[in-house]
Structure formats: C-alpha cells, structure tokens
Motif scaffolding. Structure first.
Motif, short mmCIF file in Angstrom:
data_model
loop_
_atom_site.label_atom_id
_atom_site.label_comp_id
_atom_site.label_asym_id
_atom_site.label_seq_id
_atom_site.Cartn_x
_atom_site.Cartn_y
_atom_site.Cartn_z
N ILE A 24 62.82 34.31 -29.63
CA ILE A 24 62.59 33.90 -28.23
C ILE A 24 63.17 34.80 -27.14
CG2 ILE A 24 62.51 32.04 -26.56
CD1 ILE A 24 62.36 30.06 -28.74
N THR A 25 62.40 35.53 -26.69
CA THR A 25 62.69 36.47 -25.50
C THR A 25 63.03 36.00 -24.02
OG1 THR A 25 60.77 37.73 -25.17
CG2 THR A 25 62.22 38.36 -26.94
N TYR A 44 56.26 30.11 -20.70
CA TYR A 44 57.44 29.78 -19.90
C TYR A 44 58.46 28.90 -20.59
CZ TYR A 44 60.02 28.02 -15.73
OH TYR A 44 60.89 27.61 -14.92
N TYR A 45 59.73 29.07 -20.24
CA TYR A 45 60.55 27.95 -20.81
C TYR A 45 61.75 27.74 -19.89
CZ TYR A 45 63.46 31.58 -22.85
OH TYR A 45 63.84 32.86 -22.93
N GLU A 46 62.47 26.60 -19.93
CA GLU A 46 63.76 26.41 -19.27
C GLU A 46 64.83 25.82 -20.19
OE1 GLU A 46 62.92 23.61 -16.04
OE2 GLU A 46 61.74 24.97 -15.10
N HIS A 47 65.96 25.98 -20.02
CA HIS A 47 66.94 25.41 -20.88
C HIS A 47 67.57 24.14 -20.01
CE1 HIS A 47 67.08 28.02 -24.25
NE2 HIS A 47 67.04 29.20 -23.42
N HIS A 48 67.89 23.15 -20.65
CA HIS A 48 68.61 22.08 -19.90
C HIS A 48 69.81 21.65 -20.66
CE1 HIS A 48 65.77 21.61 -16.59
NE2 HIS A 48 64.90 21.97 -17.65
N ASP A 49 70.85 21.34 -20.15
CA ASP A 49 72.12 21.07 -20.98
C ASP A 49 71.94 19.53 -21.43
OD1 ASP A 49 73.34 23.35 -20.96
OD2 ASP A 49 74.16 22.84 -19.01
N ASP A 50 71.22 18.65 -20.92
CA ASP A 50 70.85 17.23 -20.96
C ASP A 50 69.59 17.02 -21.23
OD1 ASP A 50 70.24 14.44 -19.61
OD2 ASP A 50 72.42 14.73 -20.29
N MET A 51 69.23 16.11 -22.40
CA MET A 51 67.95 15.76 -22.85
C MET A 51 67.38 15.05 -21.67
SD MET A 51 65.31 16.08 -24.84
CE MET A 51 65.96 16.96 -26.22
N GLU A 52 68.06 14.21 -21.07
CA GLU A 52 67.40 13.35 -19.93
C GLU A 52 66.96 14.08 -18.87
OE1 GLU A 52 69.53 9.80 -18.92
OE2 GLU A 52 70.40 9.43 -20.69
N MET A 53 67.54 14.99 -18.48
CA MET A 53 67.26 16.28 -17.53
C MET A 53 65.99 16.84 -17.97
SD MET A 53 70.75 17.56 -16.04
CE MET A 53 70.00 18.62 -14.73
N ALA A 54 66.07 17.30 -19.16
CA ALA A 54 64.92 17.98 -19.61
C ALA A 54 63.63 17.01 -19.43
CB ALA A 54 65.38 18.43 -21.12
N ILE A 55 63.72 15.71 -20.21
CA ILE A 55 62.52 14.85 -20.01
C ILE A 55 61.92 14.69 -18.71
CG2 ILE A 55 61.90 12.52 -20.55
CD1 ILE A 55 63.70 12.71 -23.02
N ASN A 90 53.70 36.74 -25.04
CA ASN A 90 54.23 35.56 -25.77
C ASN A 90 55.84 35.63 -25.95
OD1 ASN A 90 54.78 33.33 -27.45
ND2 ASN A 90 53.23 34.01 -29.12
N LEU A 91 56.37 34.83 -25.31
CA LEU A 91 57.94 34.89 -25.28
C LEU A 91 58.36 34.53 -26.75
CD1 LEU A 91 58.54 33.37 -21.77
CD2 LEU A 91 58.40 35.99 -22.56
N PHE A 92 57.61 33.90 -27.52
CA PHE A 92 58.03 33.67 -28.91
C PHE A 92 57.34 35.01 -29.75
CE2 PHE A 92 57.26 31.64 -33.13
CZ PHE A 92 58.56 31.50 -33.51
N ASP A 93 58.36 35.52 -30.67
CA ASP A 93 57.76 36.54 -31.72
C ASP A 93 57.67 35.77 -32.88
OD1 ASP A 93 57.26 38.53 -33.49
OD2 ASP A 93 58.71 40.06 -32.48
N PRO A 94 56.23 35.65 -33.33
CA PRO A 94 55.97 35.06 -34.72
C PRO A 94 56.63 35.71 -35.97
CG PRO A 94 53.97 35.69 -33.60
CD PRO A 94 55.25 35.76 -32.75
#
Length: 103
Positions: A91-92, A44-55, A82-86
């Motif tokens: 990343i899918t 699982y992953y999420e994208h955040h535009d701001d590093m403070e929000m990500a932390i 696995n959403l990462f293909d080694p």
C-alpha cells in the motif's frame, strides 16, 4: 475509500487489516456490493490509532456528499491511482503525499 474507477462507484469501510481486506476485494473473496460493482481501487485511506475513532470517521464520511468525498480523494490521490498494488500487496502513499514529502 475504494472505487470502481475514477469518478465511479465509491465504497467506504473500516478495517484493522488494510492489506488483508484489499486482498479480499482484489480477488472477489466476499460476495456483496464491492464484488457486484467491481470496487477494487484503493483511492484513499486514513490511519487511526483507535478503532472507535476509525468507526466514527467512517460514519462521518458516509454521511458526506459525493462531491466532498471526491475532493478528499483528490487531495491525496489526484490521479486516482490504485494505492494497493495487487502484485506485491504493498500500500503506497498517494501522489499528493509523496509530493509534499519532497518539498
């Protein structure tokens, strides 16, 4: 969120370079928790535009109960693929995301 396997050990972390970080996990570059427990599956992953929000989100997720984390993973990735293909470094999106896009 990374996992050792479906319903296995979970790891939550934040990075500004998901591809690079996944390469490190995949090849056991850094000694520590993830290497010791074989945590290499990007569940699982999420994208955040701001590093403070990500932390802030990372800290929130770390405080969650395990069952809540599992539900969150399965909302995006019910099969725990696995959403990462080694092999390609791609990343899918999770299967649930792709299904929603096809509606």
């Amino acid at each position: 969120m990374l996992a050792s396997k479906r319903d296995g050990v979970l790891y939550i972390g934040v990075t500004s370079d998901l591809h690079g970080r996944m390469e490190e996990h995949t090849h056991d570059v850094i000694a520590g928790f993830t290497k010791r427990y074989g945590v290499k599956l990007l569940a699982y992953y999420e994208h955040h535009d701001d590093m403070e929000m990500a932390i802030q989100r990372e800290k929130q997720l770390k405080a969650w109960r395990r069952a809540w984390k599992v539900r969150l993973i399965e909302s995006m990735n019910p099969e725990w693929v696995n959403l990462f293909d080694p092999l390609t470094g791609e990343i899918t999106e999770g299967p649930a995301d792709r299904a929603r896009q096809n509606l």
